[in-house]
Design an enzyme around this catalytic site. Structure first.
Site, PDB file in Angstrom:
ATOM      1  N   LYS A  71      30.310 -24.594 -28.451  1.00 31.58           N
ATOM      2  CA  LYS A  71      28.941 -24.770 -27.959  1.00 31.58           C
ATOM      3  C   LYS A  71      28.474 -23.559 -27.153  1.00 31.58           C
ATOM      4  CE  LYS A  71      29.281 -28.570 -25.564  1.00 31.58           C
ATOM      5  NZ  LYS A  71      30.730 -28.805 -25.724  1.00 31.58           N
ATOM      6  N   ARG A  94      26.492 -23.778 -17.682  1.00 34.34           N
ATOM      7  CA  ARG A  94      27.293 -24.254 -16.559  1.00 34.34           C
ATOM      8  C   ARG A  94      28.356 -23.224 -16.172  1.00 34.34           C
ATOM      9  NH1 ARG A  94      29.740 -29.644 -18.781  1.00 34.34           N
ATOM     10  NH2 ARG A  94      29.836 -28.292 -20.609  1.00 34.34           N
ATOM     11  N   LYS A 105      41.851 -26.032 -22.101  1.00 35.05           N
ATOM     12  CA  LYS A 105      40.544 -25.580 -22.570  1.00 35.05           C
ATOM     13  C   LYS A 105      40.363 -24.063 -22.443  1.00 35.05           C
ATOM     14  CE  LYS A 105      35.659 -26.650 -22.250  1.00 35.05           C
ATOM     15  NZ  LYS A 105      34.785 -25.948 -21.682  1.00 35.05           N
ATOM     16  N   ALA A 273      30.641 -33.845 -18.179  1.00 37.10           N
ATOM     17  CA  ALA A 273      29.747 -34.764 -18.880  1.00 37.10           C
ATOM     18  C   ALA A 273      30.307 -36.178 -18.965  1.00 37.10           C
ATOM     19  CB  ALA A 273      29.437 -34.238 -20.275  1.00 37.10           C
ATOM     20  N   PHE A 382      34.802 -19.765 -39.237  1.00 41.66           N
ATOM     21  CA  PHE A 382      36.169 -19.272 -39.108  1.00 41.66           C
ATOM     22  C   PHE A 382      36.570 -18.567 -40.405  1.00 41.66           C
ATOM     23  CE2 PHE A 382      36.147 -22.051 -35.551  1.00 41.66           C
ATOM     24  CZ  PHE A 382      37.214 -21.707 -34.728  1.00 41.66           C
TER      25      PHE A 382
END
Length: 423
Positions: A71, A94, A105, A273, A382
């Site tokens: 994203k 963010r 992550k 979120a 990809f």
């Protein structure tokens, strides 16, 4: 051999942040530099800026998988692509949390040739916003426990305290603890715990605030626990909101950085979120909209959670009106949804892809038919994607009246956002 994200980020010559601010149209008196390449922007800038808001584009995605969707990478690449087309554009993102940065992550500054920089600063301490939020959170926790220690005039039930301490790290050992041990002078023994800073209510509140006065009011309304007779106790009753606001006086100011291609980027706030609304700050988004004809922003998690919270919480509270939505997907992630193990995602598998595609199609249907917004699917490319797999994604999206577009922004930056649609 591909260069790593850090190698790419450090190979690009950044512009001094004053130049980025000037090109964006921010007067120098509102800029507070943090070194050469980062700055705080005084939110009072919004009160003196006239003109209409630019168009708002939301980037969301399919449900997250270990395969990755992209994203943030897509958000940055789209903005740089629009800039290459001669558009006035800004990014609103963010801030990363140290927990995920040092966890599975990793960072949250984009990837490949679609990054915000200085990447290593943004992913680590940045301008200290998260530390300030943690300090304000823990000040309230200390004042709460001290109130109980000093006579408990508010009649707070220690068994019903809902306010936790926080730190910006994934530390499961501290999620549930017992504290206040060591005798009378060291507090009242009780069950307690730590949240990660990005899951704190203060993080959510700061990102929804429109200024320092609004922030103070929102802090005061937060519930910290309940009395023995089941009445809620607020931060304002402990008289903590003023001191907490003082700790947050700089953290509330949006941070200005740049993309690898010199597009202005506001990176500010970072609520999870799954806990809160998962969006960057209202102030940063509004600031970007005042400065640019197009603002590209991102909502955390997938369209069934992040996008919905963006629409139902942030947009309603801030009177924002998105004009279009980009739904990010990867062939790899869709095959994962179709039952393929992570280490086998590189092989063509049309059967698994077809099984995983309903995840994407549901998100498309929600955005298009429930929220009534125009949308496009960005297939984050990809090298292992085959033409047959890409064609299947395009076919299924076309059946819903939505175009699927190949996104090569990871490999090519803004130029990778200019390509044609899928076959």
């Amino acid at each position: 051999m591909y260069k790593s994200d850090i190698e790419i980020a450090q190979s690009v010559k950044m512009l001094p942040i004053g130049e980025i601010a000037e090109k964006a149209g921010i007067d120098d008196r509102f800029i507070e530099p943090y070194g050469r390449y980062k700055a705080k922007v005084d939110y009072n800038f919004l009160n003196e800026t006239k003109g209409k808001d630019g168009k708002l584009i939301l980037v969301t995605a399919i449900n997250p998988t270990p395969a990755g969707e992209g994203k943030t990478t897509t958000t940055i690449g789209l903005a740089d692509g629009l800039k290459r087309l001669g558009k006035s554009v800004a990014v609103a993102l963010r801030e990363p949390s140290l927990g995920p940065v040092f966890g599975v992550k990793g960072g949250a500054a984009g990837g490949g040739y679609a990054q915000v920089v200085p990447m290593e600063d943004i992913n680590l301490h940045f301008t200290g916003d998260f530390h300030a939020i943690g300090a304000a959170n823990n000040l309230l926790a200390a004042m709460l426990d001290n109130h109980i220690q000093q006579g408990n005039a508010l009649n707070i039930d220690p068994r019903r305290i809902t306010w936790k301490r926080c730190m910006d790290m994934n530390d499961r050992q501290l999620r549930f603890i017992v504290d206040g041990l060591g005798g009378k002078v060291n507090g009242t023994p009780r069950e307690d715990g730590f949240d990660i800073t990005v899951a704190s209510e203060i993080m959510a509140v700061l990102c929804l605030s429109t200024g320092i006065a609004d922030l103070k009011e929102r802090l005061g309304r937060m519930i910290v626990g309940y009395t023995y007779d089941d009445k809620p106790v607020t931060c304002a009753e402990l008289k903590a909101e003023g001191a907490m606001t003082a700790l947050l006086k700089d953290a509330i100011k949006p941070n200005l950085v740049q993309t690898l291609e010199g597009t202005p980027a506001f990176v500010h706030g970072g609520p999870f979120a799954n806990i809160a609304h998962g969006c960057n700050s209202v102030l940063a988004t509004r600031m970007a909209q005042k400065l640019a004809d197009y603002t590209v922003t991102e909502a955390g998690f997938a369209a069934d959670l992040g996008a919905e919270k963006f629409f139902d919480i942030k947009c309603r509270l801030a009177d924002l009106r998105p004009h279009a939505v980009v739904i990010v997907a990867t062939v790899r992630a869709l095959k994962y949804h179709g039952g393929v193990e992570k280490d086998a995602l590189g092989a063509e598998n049309l059967e698994a892809l077809e099984k995983g595609l309903p995840n994407l199609l549901r998100h498309v249907d929600n955005i298009k038919n429930v929220f009534g917004l125009p949308c496009v699917v960005a297939v984050n490319a990809f090298p292992t994607d085959t033409e047959a797999e890409l064609a299947l994604v395009a076919e299924k999206c076309a059946a819903l009246g939505v175009k699927a577009v190949r996104s090569d922004v990871w490999a090519r930056g803004g130029a990778g956002g200019e390509g044609p649609g899928l076959p």
